[in-house]
Design a protein around this motif. Structure first.
Motif, PDB file in Angstrom:
ATOM      1  N   TRP A  11       0.827  -1.326   0.089  1.00  0.00           N
ATOM      2  CA  TRP A  11       0.091   0.178   0.202  1.00  0.00           C
ATOM      3  C   TRP A  11       0.695   1.318   0.172  1.00  0.00           C
ATOM      4  O   TRP A  11       0.290   2.228  -0.332  1.00  0.00           O
ATOM      5  CB  TRP A  11      -1.037   0.059   1.274  1.00  0.00           C
ATOM      6  N   LYS A  12       2.233   1.076   0.078  1.00  0.00           N
ATOM      7  CA  LYS A  12       2.974   2.149   0.272  1.00  0.00           C
ATOM      8  C   LYS A  12       2.776   3.357   1.052  1.00  0.00           C
ATOM      9  O   LYS A  12       1.928   2.942   2.133  1.00  0.00           O
ATOM     10  CB  LYS A  12       3.222   2.694  -1.316  1.00  0.00           C
ATOM     11  N   MET A  13       2.880   4.561   0.793  1.00  0.00           N
ATOM     12  CA  MET A  13       2.385   5.586   1.765  1.00  0.00           C
ATOM     13  C   MET A  13       1.160   6.300   1.048  1.00  0.00           C
ATOM     14  O   MET A  13       0.716   7.352   1.316  1.00  0.00           O
ATOM     15  CB  MET A  13       3.375   6.711   2.025  1.00  0.00           C
ATOM     16  N   GLY A  98      14.486  -3.660   0.545  1.00  0.00           N
ATOM     17  CA  GLY A  98      15.177  -3.325  -0.839  1.00  0.00           C
ATOM     18  C   GLY A  98      14.292  -2.698  -1.887  1.00  0.00           C
ATOM     19  O   GLY A  98      14.623  -2.817  -3.189  1.00  0.00           O
ATOM     20  N   HIS A  99      12.892  -2.383  -1.463  1.00  0.00           N
ATOM     21  CA  HIS A  99      12.094  -1.885  -2.384  1.00  0.00           C
ATOM     22  C   HIS A  99      12.750  -0.557  -3.247  1.00  0.00           C
ATOM     23  O   HIS A  99      13.511  -0.003  -2.558  1.00  0.00           O
ATOM     24  CB  HIS A  99      10.817  -1.328  -1.969  1.00  0.00           C
ATOM     25  N   SER A 100      12.632  -0.498  -4.677  1.00  0.00           N
ATOM     26  CA  SER A 100      13.352   0.357  -5.518  1.00  0.00           C
ATOM     27  C   SER A 100      13.005   1.871  -4.779  1.00  0.00           C
ATOM     28  O   SER A 100      13.990   2.748  -5.000  1.00  0.00           O
ATOM     29  CB  SER A 100      13.070   0.237  -6.927  1.00  0.00           C
ATOM     30  N   TYR A 174      10.915  -9.677  -8.571  1.00  0.00           N
ATOM     31  CA  TYR A 174      11.638  -9.042  -9.432  1.00  0.00           C
ATOM     32  C   TYR A 174      10.832  -7.941 -10.059  1.00  0.00           C
ATOM     33  O   TYR A 174       9.503  -8.127 -10.388  1.00  0.00           O
ATOM     34  CB  TYR A 174      12.247 -10.137 -10.512  1.00  0.00           C
ATOM     35  N   GLU A 175      11.419  -6.699  -9.640  1.00  0.00           N
ATOM     36  CA  GLU A 175      10.521  -5.609 -10.410  1.00  0.00           C
ATOM     37  C   GLU A 175      11.164  -4.952 -11.084  1.00  0.00           C
ATOM     38  O   GLU A 175      12.241  -4.028 -10.564  1.00  0.00           O
ATOM     39  CB  GLU A 175      10.104  -4.747  -9.079  1.00  0.00           C
ATOM     40  N   PRO A 176      11.142  -4.801 -12.384  1.00  0.00           N
ATOM     41  CA  PRO A 176      11.838  -3.844 -13.115  1.00  0.00           C
ATOM     42  C   PRO A 176      11.328  -2.437 -12.776  1.00  0.00           C
ATOM     43  O   PRO A 176      10.122  -2.266 -12.673  1.00  0.00           O
ATOM     44  CB  PRO A 176      11.436  -4.229 -14.536  1.00  0.00           C
ATOM     45  N   ILE A 180       7.195   0.095 -12.556  1.00  0.00           N
ATOM     46  CA  ILE A 180       6.806   0.291 -11.221  1.00  0.00           C
ATOM     47  C   ILE A 180       5.945   1.513 -11.426  1.00  0.00           C
ATOM     48  O   ILE A 180       6.245   2.566 -11.658  1.00  0.00           O
ATOM     49  CB  ILE A 180       7.496   0.458 -10.006  1.00  0.00           C
ATOM     50  N   GLY A 181       4.581   1.456 -11.241  1.00  0.00           N
ATOM     51  CA  GLY A 181       3.621   2.647 -11.410  1.00  0.00           C
ATOM     52  C   GLY A 181       3.355   3.280 -12.832  1.00  0.00           C
ATOM     53  O   GLY A 181       2.899   4.286 -12.959  1.00  0.00           O
ATOM     54  N   THR A 182       4.054   2.431 -13.704  1.00  0.00           N
ATOM     55  CA  THR A 182       4.122   3.313 -15.280  1.00  0.00           C
ATOM     56  C   THR A 182       2.970   2.719 -16.111  1.00  0.00           C
ATOM     57  O   THR A 182       2.690   3.218 -17.016  1.00  0.00           O
ATOM     58  CB  THR A 182       5.428   3.162 -15.686  1.00  0.00           C
TER      59      THR A 182
HETATM   60  P1  PGA Z   1       2.749  -0.771  -8.877  1.00  0.00           P
HETATM   61  O1  PGA Z   1       3.931  -1.037  -7.610  1.00  0.00           O
HETATM   62  O2  PGA Z   1       1.935  -2.217  -8.710  1.00  0.00           O
HETATM   63  O3  PGA Z   1       1.821   0.386  -8.618  1.00  0.00           O
HETATM   64  O4  PGA Z   1       3.599  -0.813 -10.250  1.00  0.00           O
HETATM   65  C1  PGA Z   1       4.537  -2.402  -7.429  1.00  0.00           C
HETATM   66  C2  PGA Z   1       5.534  -2.165  -6.319  1.00  0.00           C
HETATM   67  O5  PGA Z   1       6.331  -1.098  -6.305  1.00  0.00           O
HETATM   68  O6  PGA Z   1       5.868  -3.092  -5.639  1.00  0.00           O
END
Ligand code: PGA
Length: 259
Positions: A11-13, A98-100, A174-176, A180-182
């Protein structure tokens, strides 16, 4: 996809304390029945402030609660940090490390992330370790080299705790970073190469079933069908799409329906 599956919601912030509690309360029964589905481990990762109420809300249910980070230190004068001991005491079973976004905004490096992994394994919490390349590295064809560097300091740490005796497998997500969020995802061929590398790396340390390999980055109701066909995959780390219960449920249904 390989069973059993793990779905972690980051859920991040994005949600405040009140919003997290409200979202979890409104969907409590739904989350519980999702988590009861066969072969599925469900982990909700709210921000630190909401770990206490959410752990209380889901005590004695199949819903797991994870933190979004932890300190690399056990205890001491580290203002603003949260120890694994505290996360554990709250009832969490997992923590993302280790989240980007932490690598980018908090300048975390691979050695610090390995220390966080060590702290988690010391108390038998399952790490959800995030690795992945940025766009320039992807375009230069350097993905596997980046993964190698990110995994390097982890080997010794995990070996120290091996054979891993955790109630849930350790997750490697594995998260390129450019996904993320794009709304953009890499093609399955690229992701499979990364997974095959990570899988081989993991097997040099412990049995394959001690690890779950997750994919993260723009997992949503549109991308899920294609992503489900990735070989070696055990689940997903989902950001934005986990904030709307109906979409989140659709994604999980799609995962469970994939043969
Ligand atoms: P996203 O984020 O699904 O919104 O791309 C994934 C993540 O940051 O773990």
């Amino acid at each position: 996809m390989k069973k059993p599956f793990t779905i972690a919601a980051n859920w991040k912030m994005n949600l405040s304390f009140n919003e997290s509690v409200e979202y979890a309360t409104k969907n409590r029964d739904n989350f519980i029945s999702l988590a009861q589905k066969k072969d599925l481990t469900l982990i909700l990762c709210p921000s630190f402030d909401s770990l206490y109420p959410l752990n209380k809300m889901f005590t004695s249910t199949a819903v797991n609660i994870g933190a979004q980070d932890c300190s690399e230190f056990r205890k001491g004068s580290f203002t603003g940090q949260v120890s694994v001991e505290s996360i554990h005491a709250l009832g969490c079973t997992h923590a993302i490390i280790g989240h980007s976004e932490r690598r980018k905004y908090n300048h975390e490096n691979n050695k610090e992330i390995a220390k966080k992994c060590d702290q988690l394994l010391d108390l038998s919490l399952s790490p959800i370790l995030c690795i992945g390349e940025i766009l320039e590295e992807y375009e230069a064809g350097n993905t596997l080299k980046v993964l190698e560097d990110q995994l390097k300091p982890l080997k010794e740490i995990i070996e120290k705790h091996s054979p891993l005796e955790l109630s849930h497998p350790m997750c490697i997500a594995y998260e390129p970073v450019w996904s993320i969020g794009t709304g953009k995802t890499a093609n399955n061929n690229h992701i499979e190469k990364a997974f095959s590398y990570i899988s081989q790396w993991a097997q040099t340390i412990d049995k394959r079933d001690k690890f779950q390999l997750l994919y993260g980055g723009s997992v949503n109701e549109k991308t899920i069908q294609t992503l489900c066909n990735i070989k070696e995959l055990n689940g997903f780390l989902i950001g934005g799409a986990s904030l709307d219960f109906q979409i989140f449920e659709k994604i999980i249904d799609c995962v469970l329906e994939t043969p």
